[in-house]
Design a protein around this motif. Structure first.
Motif, PDB file in Angstrom:
ATOM      1  N   ASP A   1       0.823  -1.208   0.000  1.00  0.00           N
ATOM      2  CA  ASP A   1       0.000   0.000   0.000  1.00  0.00           C
ATOM      3  C   ASP A   1       0.861   1.265   0.000  1.00  0.00           C
ATOM      4  O   ASP A   1       0.546   2.246  -0.678  1.00  0.00           O
ATOM      5  CB  ASP A   1      -0.919   0.005   1.228  1.00  0.00           C
ATOM      6  CG  ASP A   1      -1.957  -1.097   1.162  1.00  0.00           C
ATOM      7  OD1 ASP A   1      -2.426  -1.425   0.061  1.00  0.00           O
ATOM      8  OD2 ASP A   1      -2.298  -1.652   2.230  1.00  0.00           O
TER       9      ASP A   1
ATOM     10  N   THR B   1      -3.886  -1.091   8.522  1.00  0.00           N
ATOM     11  CA  THR B   1      -5.158  -1.490   7.917  1.00  0.00           C
ATOM     12  C   THR B   1      -5.827  -2.547   8.789  1.00  0.00           C
ATOM     13  O   THR B   1      -5.223  -3.567   9.129  1.00  0.00           O
ATOM     14  CB  THR B   1      -4.948  -2.075   6.507  1.00  0.00           C
ATOM     15  OG1 THR B   1      -4.550  -1.016   5.635  1.00  0.00           O
ATOM     16  CG2 THR B   1      -6.233  -2.696   5.967  1.00  0.00           C
TER      17      THR B   1
ATOM     18  N   TRP C   1      -8.628  -5.301   8.580  1.00  0.00           N
ATOM     19  CA  TRP C   1      -9.401  -6.073   7.571  1.00  0.00           C
ATOM     20  C   TRP C   1     -10.412  -6.890   8.371  1.00  0.00           C
ATOM     21  O   TRP C   1     -10.045  -7.852   9.059  1.00  0.00           O
ATOM     22  CB  TRP C   1      -8.460  -6.962   6.766  1.00  0.00           C
ATOM     23  CG  TRP C   1      -8.985  -7.425   5.428  1.00  0.00           C
ATOM     24  CD1 TRP C   1      -8.648  -6.922   4.219  1.00  0.00           C
ATOM     25  CD2 TRP C   1      -9.913  -8.504   5.150  1.00  0.00           C
ATOM     26  NE1 TRP C   1      -9.315  -7.603   3.210  1.00  0.00           N
ATOM     27  CE2 TRP C   1     -10.095  -8.575   3.750  1.00  0.00           C
ATOM     28  CE3 TRP C   1     -10.617  -9.412   5.964  1.00  0.00           C
ATOM     29  CZ2 TRP C   1     -10.934  -9.512   3.135  1.00  0.00           C
ATOM     30  CZ3 TRP C   1     -11.459 -10.338   5.350  1.00  0.00           C
ATOM     31  CH2 TRP C   1     -11.602 -10.380   3.951  1.00  0.00           C
TER      32      TRP C   1
ATOM     33  N   MET D   1      -7.245 -13.012   1.752  1.00  0.00           N
ATOM     34  CA  MET D   1      -6.035 -12.215   1.575  1.00  0.00           C
ATOM     35  C   MET D   1      -4.820 -13.042   1.997  1.00  0.00           C
ATOM     36  O   MET D   1      -4.906 -13.874   2.909  1.00  0.00           O
ATOM     37  CB  MET D   1      -6.136 -10.943   2.426  1.00  0.00           C
ATOM     38  CG  MET D   1      -4.969 -10.002   2.226  1.00  0.00           C
ATOM     39  SD  MET D   1      -5.275  -8.380   2.945  1.00  0.00           S
ATOM     40  CE  MET D   1      -5.276  -8.732   4.697  1.00  0.00           C
TER      41      MET D   1
ATOM     42  N   HIS E   1       0.871  -7.780   0.013  1.00  0.00           N
ATOM     43  CA  HIS E   1      -0.346  -8.577   0.172  1.00  0.00           C
ATOM     44  C   HIS E   1      -1.140  -8.600  -1.119  1.00  0.00           C
ATOM     45  O   HIS E   1      -0.923  -7.777  -2.022  1.00  0.00           O
ATOM     46  CB  HIS E   1      -1.202  -8.052   1.341  1.00  0.00           C
ATOM     47  CG  HIS E   1      -1.655  -6.633   1.155  1.00  0.00           C
ATOM     48  ND1 HIS E   1      -0.795  -5.559   1.225  1.00  0.00           N
ATOM     49  CD2 HIS E   1      -2.871  -6.102   0.887  1.00  0.00           C
ATOM     50  CE1 HIS E   1      -1.461  -4.442   1.006  1.00  0.00           C
ATOM     51  NE2 HIS E   1      -2.730  -4.740   0.795  1.00  0.00           N
ATOM     52  N   GLY E   2      -2.073  -9.525  -1.208  1.00  0.00           N
ATOM     53  CA  GLY E   2      -2.924  -9.677  -2.387  1.00  0.00           C
ATOM     54  C   GLY E   2      -3.848 -10.859  -2.125  1.00  0.00           C
ATOM     55  O   GLY E   2      -3.882 -11.402  -1.020  1.00  0.00           O
TER      56      GLY E   2
ATOM     57  N   ARG F   1     -17.048 -13.977  -0.306  1.00  0.00           N
ATOM     58  CA  ARG F   1     -15.934 -13.557   0.553  1.00  0.00           C
ATOM     59  C   ARG F   1     -15.963 -12.035   0.542  1.00  0.00           C
ATOM     60  O   ARG F   1     -15.943 -11.408  -0.529  1.00  0.00           O
ATOM     61  CB  ARG F   1     -14.662 -14.146  -0.049  1.00  0.00           C
ATOM     62  CG  ARG F   1     -13.350 -13.691   0.560  1.00  0.00           C
ATOM     63  CD  ARG F   1     -12.922 -12.376  -0.076  1.00  0.00           C
ATOM     64  NE  ARG F   1     -11.502 -12.228  -0.033  1.00  0.00           N
ATOM     65  CZ  ARG F   1     -10.854 -11.067  -0.078  1.00  0.00           C
ATOM     66  NH1 ARG F   1     -11.503  -9.933  -0.185  1.00  0.00           N
ATOM     67  NH2 ARG F   1      -9.567 -11.015  -0.049  1.00  0.00           N
TER      68      ARG F   1
ATOM     69  N   ARG G   1      -8.629   2.254   7.270  1.00  0.00           N
ATOM     70  CA  ARG G   1      -7.227   2.713   7.260  1.00  0.00           C
ATOM     71  C   ARG G   1      -7.036   3.749   8.358  1.00  0.00           C
ATOM     72  O   ARG G   1      -7.703   4.796   8.354  1.00  0.00           O
ATOM     73  CB  ARG G   1      -6.887   3.351   5.926  1.00  0.00           C
ATOM     74  CG  ARG G   1      -7.423   2.649   4.689  1.00  0.00           C
ATOM     75  CD  ARG G   1      -6.772   1.328   4.403  1.00  0.00           C
ATOM     76  NE  ARG G   1      -7.136   0.853   3.076  1.00  0.00           N
ATOM     77  CZ  ARG G   1      -6.702  -0.276   2.540  1.00  0.00           C
ATOM     78  NH1 ARG G   1      -5.895  -1.077   3.225  1.00  0.00           N
ATOM     79  NH2 ARG G   1      -7.066  -0.640   1.331  1.00  0.00           N
TER      80      ARG G   1
HETATM   81  O1  LIG Z   1      -8.983  -8.054   0.425  1.00  0.00           O
HETATM   82  C1  LIG Z   1      -7.983  -8.278  -0.222  1.00  0.00           C
HETATM   83  O2  LIG Z   1      -7.776  -9.338  -0.785  1.00  0.00           O
HETATM   84  C2  LIG Z   1      -6.899  -7.234  -0.342  1.00  0.00           C
HETATM   85  C3  LIG Z   1      -7.079  -6.066   0.561  1.00  0.00           C
HETATM   86  C4  LIG Z   1      -6.095  -4.997   0.289  1.00  0.00           C
HETATM   87  O3  LIG Z   1      -5.505  -4.921  -0.754  1.00  0.00           O
HETATM   88  C5  LIG Z   1      -5.837  -4.008   1.314  1.00  0.00           C
HETATM   89  O4  LIG Z   1      -6.320  -4.127   2.418  1.00  0.00           O
HETATM   90  O5  LIG Z   1      -5.079  -3.069   1.035  1.00  0.00           O
END
Ligand SMILES: O=C(O)CCC(=O)C(=O)O
Length: 275
Positions: A120, A133, A135, A148, A205-206, A216, A222
């Protein structure tokens, strides 16, 4: 609670603060996972919110291409002010921090969408680079439905080389060069619905395609310490939403909490778009 106060989601009885070992792990590995936030009832409430907000979007808007829900929706904004989530973030960032982004990353069964490997911090014009972040798993997320993945420890290296990839199945156009991924260090961020992971903005990440028959979806929030400044020449609509503590730096424009239930229609919208 007055009639404008959104409902609070039911919390997991296992919610807690980060341990010293977890803080060290975040520092060392660039991520944490499986932190409890919502109870089973809270998960149902969360999934209802997802259905409600997703159904608000016109058909031509891709939910993965809008990222300012916290400016548009009172309910989404309130979700991001959840004390358990903010406690975890405070344990990493200290007492004073703001939110600047709020987005869904959703993959419907077999929709083919992929998030390419990226860091990022490579494209965020923020200084210092210290965004955490969150998630939040709206549904269970695992290897089967395109969870992820992160490269453990990659935040300790510098920004790796990225290129532009405009392939239509990619949720982002920035992609790390293939030879920068250390496959031995990949960790799948499997989460139960209602749990969160946290990752550093330098962590690679990806995520792959959802080849299951299960949806999903995750919400990213953020958060930055208040001494983080955005380069407005790059992101002119950037706004800081104080999430906890006080902002003695005043380095960025600030945004007001939403007062209604609206929806974003493109990336990086300004709060005035929702008034
Ligand atoms: O949810 C995902 O697979 C990726 C999330 C992502 O790229 C991020 O949180 O910056």
């Amino acid at each position: 609670m007055n009639s404008n106060s959104p409902k609070k989601f039911s919390l997991s009885p296992e919610k807690r603060r980060l341990t010293g070992a977890e803080k060290n792990q975040y520092e060392h590995d660039g991520y944490l996972k499986n932190l409890p936030v919502f109870s089973d009832k809270g998960v149902s409430e969360l999934q209802s919110l997802f259905e409600e907000l997703a159904s608000r979007l016109p058909d031509n808007i891709d939910i993965n291409q809008v990222n300012m829900w916290h400016k548009a929706s009172i309910k989404f904004n309130e979700l991001c002010r959840n004390s358990t989530i903010l406690d975890y973030v405070e344990d990493l960032l200290g007492p004073n921090f703001y939110q600047w982004g709020g987005q869904f990353f959703t993959k419907y069964p077999n929709d083919g969408s992929v998030v390419p490997w990226h860091q990022d911090a490579q494209y965020w014009p923020l200084s210092p680079q210290r965004t955490v972040t969150v998630w939040l798993a709206v549904f269970d997320s695992d290897a089967g439905n395109g969870a992820m993945q992160i490269v453990k420890g990659s935040h300790k290296k510098s920004i790796v080389s990225h290129h532009t990839n405009n392939a239509p199945h990619l949720a982002l156009t920035q992609e790390a060069d293939a030879d920068t991924i250390d496959h031995d260090e990949i960790v799948t961020i499997n989460l139960k619905a209602g749990e969160i992971s946290l990752h550093d903005d330098g962590t690679l990440h990806g995520s792959g395609a959802n080849i299951s028959d299960r949806i999903r979806s995750g919400i990213t929030m953020r958060f930055c310490p208040t001494n983080t400044k955005c380069d407005l020449d790059v992101w002119p609509t950037f706004e800081a939403y104080l999430a906890r503590g006080i902002d003695t730096y005043n380095l960025n424009p600030t945004g007001p909490r939403p007062t209604s239930e609206m929806f974003p229609v493109r990336k990086f919208q300004h709060s005035s778009d929702f008034l």
